[in-house]
Structure formats: C-alpha cells, structure tokens
Design a protein around this motif. Sequence first.
Motif, PDB file in Angstrom:
ATOM      1  N   ASP A 226     -12.931  22.008 -62.133  1.00 25.23           N
ATOM      2  CA  ASP A 226     -14.158  21.466 -61.619  1.00 25.23           C
ATOM      3  C   ASP A 226     -15.064  22.659 -60.818  1.00 25.23           C
TER       4      ASP A 226
ATOM      5  N   GLU B 192     -22.205  18.430 -61.800  1.00 24.40           N
ATOM      6  CA  GLU B 192     -22.645  16.953 -61.503  1.00 24.40           C
ATOM      7  C   GLU B 192     -24.314  17.257 -61.138  1.00 24.40           C
TER       8      GLU B 192
ATOM      9  N   ARG C  17     -14.638  14.690 -68.528  1.00 22.38           N
ATOM     10  CA  ARG C  17     -15.637  15.584 -68.074  1.00 22.38           C
ATOM     11  C   ARG C  17     -15.455  16.005 -66.407  1.00 22.38           C
TER      12      ARG C  17
ATOM     13  N   ASP D   9     -17.622  16.914 -64.120  1.00 24.80           N
ATOM     14  CA  ASP D   9     -18.432  16.405 -63.409  1.00 24.80           C
ATOM     15  C   ASP D   9     -18.119  14.834 -62.847  1.00 24.80           C
ATOM     16  N   THR D  10     -17.577  14.178 -63.615  1.00 22.41           N
ATOM     17  CA  THR D  10     -17.164  12.903 -63.232  1.00 22.41           C
ATOM     18  C   THR D  10     -15.716  12.768 -63.023  1.00 22.41           C
ATOM     19  N   ASP D  11     -14.857  13.452 -63.469  1.00 22.54           N
ATOM     20  CA  ASP D  11     -13.394  13.353 -63.372  1.00 22.54           C
ATOM     21  C   ASP D  11     -12.707  14.758 -62.437  1.00 22.54           C
TER      22      ASP D  11
ATOM     23  N   ARG E  87      -6.536  13.068 -65.153  1.00 23.29           N
ATOM     24  CA  ARG E  87      -7.796  13.397 -64.102  1.00 23.29           C
ATOM     25  C   ARG E  87      -7.277  13.403 -62.805  1.00 23.29           C
TER      26      ARG E  87
END
Length: 788
Positions: free
Chosen positions: A533, A736, A760, A762-764, A780
């Motif tokens: 990330d 994000e 993803r 941005d979410t995970d 994740r």
Amino acid sequence: MAVRSEQDLRLLAPALAVWLAALLGLLAGWWAAIVVGALAASAGAMGLRQSPVRGDRRRVAFGALLVCGVLSAAPLGVRLLEAEQDDMRGLAARGGEAEMSVTVTERPRPVRSPGYGDQQGGSRSVVIAGELDRAVVGGDPVASTGRTLLIAPFDDWSRILPGQRVTATGSLAPPRSGELTVGVLYVRGPPVISGGAPWFQVAAESMRAALREACSVLPEEPAGLLPGLVVGDTTGLSSRVEEDFLDSGMSHLTAVSGTNVAITCGAVLLTARLLRAGPRFAAVTAGAALLAFLVLVGPEPSVLRAGVMGAIALLALALGRHGSALPALACAVIGLVLWDPAMAVSFGFALSVIATGALVLVAPRWSEMLARKGIPPGFAEGLAVPLAAFVATAPVIAGMAGEISLVAVAANVLAAPVVAPATIFGVLAAALAPWWPGAAEVLVHAAAPEAEWLIFVAREAAGLPWAVLPWPSGWWGGLLAALLAVVAVVALRRRGVRICLALLLAGALLVAVPGQVISPSWPPAGWAITACDVGQGDGLVLATGEPGRAIVVDTGPEPGPVDECLDRLDVERVPLVILSHLHADHIGGLRSVFESRAVGAVAVGPGRRPDWAWRSVAATASAAGVPLLELSVGQRLSWPALTVDVLGPEYVPPQDSSEEDGTGINNTSVVMRAATSAGTVLLTGDVELAAQSDLLASGADLRSDILKVPHHGSRFALPEFLGAAGARVALVSVGEGNRYGHPNPVTLDVLSAGGALIARTDTDGDAAVVPDERGPAVVRRGRQRHPC
C-alpha cells in the motif's frame, strides 16, 4: 498554592482590530479595512470620553484602540486599495507572456512534488517572493511596483538570495484571492542577475551552506533534519521525514519560530548571568544574538513575529520591567500586520500567535491544576504546554489541512527534552562552520543523537493506527473542531467523564493490542508476492525463496511507504529493484529502498523519458554505489524460488523522440511473467491499449495465476488482454480517493466476470499472495485468508 498573576489584556482589542481589518480587507476588499478601522477608532474615542480620569488603566486600552483604528483605516486601507487596483493584477488575470525585473525579498521555498525522487527531497521548483521593479507584458511596459511570486526551476533558482535583483521571463498567472501579490510568473530558463545581495545575506548563506556541509558527515535523514531544526533550511529534508513530522504534529520544529528564539536568547542570557553580567548588558548581548540569528534564518513571517516579540521582551528586561508576555504578543501582532498585511491571512502566522497565546493564558492554569492532582511540577508543565498548544491550534489545522493528529501531544512531550540541546549545538555549529569546519563537525555529531531521536519519535507516532484523523476542511471543519475542543475541555473537568474516557481507552487497547501486537498476522508465512500500500502508485515485492531477500518492482510515488512495507515483510536484502517505467508514481520511493538494507542493482527498461526522472534514477543508483542495468525482451532472471521472464515492451520511441506524453511513457513499461511458489504472475506496469495489443499480437504467453492489473485498474484495459491472462487473483495497486477514478468499474467487472478474486491496496492495504491447496490465496493485512 501558587498565586496566579493577572494578565494585562489592554492591548488585546487593538491587536484584534488591526488583524481583523487586514483580514477582511484582503478577503472582502479594501473598503472593509476602512470600515473596521473606523469602528475601532470610534470605539476608542468613545471610551476615552467615558473615562476622563487620568491614571485610569482603561485609558491606555482605549487610546491604543483609537490609534490602531486610525492606522487600519488610513495607511492600511490605502495600501490594500493600491494592491487591489494595481495594473499588473488585471494583466495577470488575462495571462500571456511577461518579462519582470524583481528584487527578491525571501529565500526560495522548495515546492514538494510527491514522486520526484531527486536530491532535494522531491523538489522540482521553487517559489520566490519579490517586489516588482519593472515589468513588460506583451511588449508594453507596466507601471507596477507590487508584490509578485516567481515559480521557477529548482536547479537554476534555488541559490537566489534575498536582496538580489533578477530578471525573468515566463507565463503570467493570476494570484490567489486574498493576497497582496499582484501577479505570478511561471519562469522558463535561468535568472539574469542584475544586482547582488547585501553582504550580510551573502554571509548568512555562506553559514547555512557550511552548516549543510558539516551535517553531511551524518546519515542522510539526520543530516537533512538538523539544518531545518536550527535555521529552517529544509532543502535537504527527505519527503518521508517531512511527512512523518506532519502526521505526528511535530512539523513546527522545522519552521523557525518563537521556540528557536527563546532557546537561542535564553542560552545567551544564561551565559551572561553565569558571567555575572548586569541585566542591561545581558539584554543587549541577547539582542545582538537575536539580530544575528534572524539574519541567518532569513526574513520569514514566523521568524519576524518571533523576533519582534523577542525584541520587546528583551527591551522590557533592559528597562527592568518584567511585564506580561501577552502585551508583547499583542505589540508583535500590531506591528507585523501593519508592516505586512499579508500576515493576517497566513495560516502559519495564525498558528504561531494562537499557540503563543495558549501558552501564556492556558498552559499555566492547566499546569497548576495538574500539580494540584499530584503530578510533579516539571512533568505537569511538560504535559500542559503541548496540550494547550494542541487544543488551541487544532481547529485551525483541521480547517486548513482537513486532518487532526491524535498523537501530537504525546509526540511533542517525548520530543521536548532534546529540542533545546539540538538547537544550541546546531547554532554553534552554524557559527563555526565557515571558519572552523572540524569544530562544527564535532558539534554536529553532538546534535546527531537528538536529531535521530526526533526522527524516531515522529516515525513511530505517525505509524500508529489512527495517528491522523480525517476531518472536514474549510471554515466549517475548523468551527466544528473548535466546538468539540471546547466541549472536551469542559467535559473533562468532570471526574465521571474522565473515568469513562479511561475505560474507553482501556477497552480499545484490549481490542487492538492482542490483534496487532501479541499475535501479529503479518507477514503471512510463505508469501510469494505482496502488493504494498504505497498510495497512488505501484510497489510490489516478490520473494526469492531466500530468508530476508526479495525483488522489488516499482517503488511508489514517494519515500516511506515502500520502505515501511519492506520492513513489515522483514526484507533485509534486495538483489534487484526493477522500475517498470519512469513515471513519478513508480520511482518516487527508490531512495527509501536503500534505507537499512543492501541493494544489488537497479534495473530499468529501454525507455528514458521523462528526462528528469532518468537523471534522478541514475543519480540515486550512483550515490548508492549500485549498478544500473537495462532489461530487454527475452531476458530471464532467476533466483531459488523465483524466475522472471521479460516480455515487453514491444515498441519504444527513439531516445531523441519528443514523445513524452503520459500514454507514450506508460506503453514503454517493462512487462514480465514471473514464476513463484504461489503460481505465475503477470507484471504489467502501466501498459495501455497500444502496448496491450502489441503483446497480444506478439504471441507471448500471457497466461497467469496472478495479474498485476495494468495502470491501477484504469479504463484503458482491453478485455481481450485481461482474458488472455485468465488470472485467478487480480492485484490492483491504487491510492485511496485518487483523482483519476482508479480503478474503473468496467475494468473490475471484466475481471470479476472472468472469475478473478480482486485485492485492492486502497481498501485492503498490503495484499500478499500465498500458495494454497486450491491455488493462490490472498491475505489482506489484518484480515483472514481468502482462497480462490
């Protein structure tokens, strides 16, 4: 119990009147300053009439209000009118080409650009403030002597000094509303210098340069931080350290302000006292040190505010009048706003004044309250000071930045003990560096542990969960934060509320600690590939099958995130860093990969655009002493549990081509197919439609178990290309809330229809792929395994 001295509030209303007049005059129009000034003068005159007795303390307040009202209505209003009706302002609004001769008034300020991983911590441009001497727009001279801003290339303009007269050509642009600036010039090319800087500015720059040279004996991050702590010189400050200081609420330490002035002058006064000097001699000596320090730092608004207040305090010492600090602050506000009305709309100026006011009015009361509850006096003051500053400034920060640091108080408490020694050692090093470099290096080494401690505190605080709380920006966000601050302060005075808050915090720790500390689930055992990330960019890590070793493919838009991801994965050695192409969101974190780990080489594809990025990558590899390799189609790279085959790019523009558009550079991405313990992985960089078609036409084997979705899941993805991959896991590296609309819903639908499990960043957050009996599985970070 200590007797609390009464604060002298007589200059508070005049200071607020001047500030409000300048603020509304800039935001609403020059007439607003005249209206506010007239109202303040009228109120002052009426107050003087109603208190005719000489010696009445209120007469001083009313008299000051009358004078400040007149000054706000007359010179201040006229000055705002002249700036508002300046000829250059109308021409700047229409744009066009211009040539300007400007006298520089401030040191160049670097413009931080995430992803531009150069030696200046991500700076490609500088902003230079100046006063117009002459201007020509469209071949016609313009009668203007207003303020202007130059936005110019870093390499050519970063060494310009205040007082120099320079000539520049470029494109005109209008200034932001609510400023005294009459025009902005986007400069092309180097400056033409027609006037030298004053001798004292040359001497100050020589001292700053010598300090930077002396700091070069330290590791990179402390070497960049120390000049920022001492003289506000952040040109060498890395983007990661800057971001950590922002998130932890410690960024004020690199903006020279009242703290630096207090430490410097306090050290001089203490030395004079030890030498048994009288108060007047001590004040004069401290004043000389203050003047020298202000010249060394430069004429920044926050520095001038701190300098004016410090001068007033020293004058009081010389005269033997130990008055309240509040009148000194009010005098500083009045004098500085009248001298430079633009300070009225400066967030930095507002934060500085509000924080100082809180330290004068609130911190002593809270310190006494904590002492009454049994906390030792030194610790009580150490807690009260940062807490009062945080509560007072949080509404302004929330409205300005759209976020609130929840760790600021704790971080500043931990940082406070080392700020003074680091500043004193640094100032002495700056004074000695031009003439005695050896002694300066000794002092720099003495300041190094303090700088490293500050970096450690900022990084650990910024890395905590919920360190930064998103908040509505703008006026409403600031008012909401102010309301909550007042409610919290009032509520916490009640014992029951404090007990409930303690229980809530204990419950949160009981929930968070076991899951995150006692039994951590990261990194997952046997991971083969991890999408880090890193925000809006790519950063992937492939395990080689050797303990602590992994290959890095792309490094994200800025230093920090990819380094933190590698730390979480326990990667200590990186045999190869592969950069798919030279866009900023893929190379920006390159320098941080080298932090605390060994790197074997850096590999790139045949693309060399854009030029600045290629130069930056080459310079970073050279500085680290590692080779820079070029990958070519058909090449195979092997490690014990990893094999990488280079499939593309099929087409690359000639090196002398002017093709530098984003799509053209994306299509030069290196495309690779890797065999891992979890299955085959297709790494696609940012290839778009043309490059995807070329790969399909080439007959390359695109079948894969895991697909790194091209270009952050953008809409420029051929369904045939995604279908040819036939992946069971699709990794989308994306930031994000990005402004590009990534990932595109249509692309996600095509992947889902093909049976792919989508992860993803941005979410995970970090998403790792591990081998599973039924095929590759996704872990994740902080979540359970999801087999395909």
